[in-house]
Design an enzyme around this catalytic site. Sequence first.
Site, short mmCIF file in Angstrom:
data_model
loop_
_atom_site.label_atom_id
_atom_site.label_comp_id
_atom_site.label_asym_id
_atom_site.label_seq_id
_atom_site.Cartn_x
_atom_site.Cartn_y
_atom_site.Cartn_z
N LEU A 62 -29.21 -26.90 26.70
CA LEU A 62 -29.57 -28.13 25.98
C LEU A 62 -29.92 -29.28 26.93
CD1 LEU A 62 -26.99 -30.30 26.04
CD2 LEU A 62 -26.07 -28.74 24.34
N GLY A 102 -24.29 -16.40 18.40
CA GLY A 102 -24.72 -16.67 17.03
C GLY A 102 -24.08 -17.85 16.34
N LYS A 144 -10.12 -18.28 30.70
CA LYS A 144 -11.15 -17.30 31.01
C LYS A 144 -12.40 -18.04 31.47
CE LYS A 144 -11.30 -15.31 26.98
NZ LYS A 144 -10.47 -16.33 26.36
N ASP A 153 -34.07 -21.81 24.14
CA ASP A 153 -32.63 -22.02 24.12
C ASP A 153 -32.22 -22.66 22.80
OD1 ASP A 153 -29.95 -22.25 25.55
OD2 ASP A 153 -30.32 -24.31 24.89
N HIS A 190 -17.58 -11.37 23.38
CA HIS A 190 -18.07 -12.34 22.40
C HIS A 190 -19.31 -11.83 21.68
CE1 HIS A 190 -15.88 -14.88 25.37
NE2 HIS A 190 -15.45 -15.47 24.28
#
Length: 588
Positions: free
Chosen positions: A509, A411, A106, A569, A220
């Site tokens: 990141l 999360g 996916k 972020d 998700h």
Amino acid sequence: MSQKQFKSDGNIVGPYLLGLARSNPGLTVIKHDRVVYRTKSAGNDSKVALVSGGGSGHEPTHAGFVGDGALDAIAAGAIFASPSTKQIYSAIKAVESAKGVLIIVKNYTGDVIHFGLAAERAKLAGMKVEMVAVGDDVSVGKKKGSLVGRRGLGATCLVHKIAGAAATFGLELHDVAEVAQSVVDNSVTINASLDHCTVPGHKPENLLGKDEYEIGMGIHNESGTQKSSPLPSIPELVSKLLPLVLGEDEDRSYVKFDPKDEVVLMINNMGGLSNLELGYAAEIVSEQLIEKYHIVPKRTITGTFITALNGPGFGITLLNASKAGKDIIKYFDYPTTASGWNQMYHKAEDWKPLADGKVPSAPPLKQVRNEKKSGVKADYDTFAKILLAGIAKINEVEPKVTFYDTIAGDGDCGTTLVTGGKALTEAIKDRSLRLDDAALGIEDIAYIVEDSMGGTSGGLYSIYLSALAKGVRDSGDSKLTAETFKNASQFALDALYKYTRARPGYRTLIDALQPFVETLNAGKGPRAAAKAAHEGAEKTRKMEALVGRASYVAKEELKRLDDEGGLPDPGAVGLAALLDALVSEAGF
């Protein structure tokens, strides 16, 4: 709507796979690697092998699609987290075929990174491998999704089924890959839900109001693209969804449909909708397709195919079989024993392997460590002390990182970092890390991070650390110094950029990592570099997400922390904290 759930420590994926195999003869489980494969596929060189997988929580996808006429093997990650490259490679090795292996994944960042890395490793081992990424979501328009592409939703199951049948007909690897890609290119999906799902072992969260629903939901727990109220009837909702899936909005017009086309319709339960409501939705969709658009589906399937755990919603998937190819309907109709497609009758002898009450099992793929010493020495105790300081800092900032990721992602960013820290702590305690050799020590850390963390961040950390180890090894230095680390850090960042589209300014990141490496290589020292990483993370508060799951989240969600300067972020915040602790403990 009930938010109650059974008590759970979250460790349910492994037992689920065993339970699936217990009730489906012909499946073998590699318990350690969370791999399920079709028993008859092991050593079978007569057909192309199909390998898929991804995060758990989408059942029956992926393990439910392992069977005759469908997938040959899958690797299952933790809930909503990609499996590691090692798990995926284990799945590939379990069904390795002389005709080649097609990997179906996916289109999510973590999945593409991990499955792509496994594909490259398989190629290095001499295997024939191709990979197809499924993206069929139309909730994100072409402009916003130009960098990341469409998310993989319901069409994933159609690709599993149709490509699986094509492989059974004896097609070559490239031809099976073309069939799979053609299904992807000619499929569209839109989801809608009354609420977000409940993750086992996590506190339920009410992200939607009592009278709200959401269009464009992912799988998700990420937010959709449009919240609305009051709650609609199913016919009212379908009348809003069909224009999106049929591309009446040019920005979402991915596939054209004409009345003369042979169309496959799939109505998918996201996990929490009753069968009665789902069947009703299927009929309403069919009626509106026929009456409003004069499209009569050639095949219609209704059921639970790919879920967001107990998500109380459904998805509409349309495949233009005419545009996808002349044999698509033939492959669609071909029988399969995969339980995720339908329940097939099994003959008595099929059950014999389970007669003793045990699930057929196989040993895990062993990780072969590099034993060649680099000659770049390091002090074990100092190295370990620096690592433990970084781990302690991760544990300290986890609640904040998790909170940020609950808004911007799924999360798990904070808990994923903590999981990696726990694994490294254990390795330090049992002295299994070879920290007296700088390159081998960093390489060991990379493997542990990959194996324990999973998810997008786990893949990015592992790739960077692996390349860092190579940079240290190739330095020719006799011991690890700040200069050695500086040069290797730039080499590692360049390597990482080969596997991710993320760059500074994309709100990932990388916004903390790149300033750290750049400042370090400018000769300003580790302390200044750590400060630059922190400043980079803070800058993400004002950035628009361009890649990763946050790029799919509605802007309203990202404004929830405007009072503290914006939502940063989570991955950048966690990395900046880690780098600061490492530098501080190292005495810079």
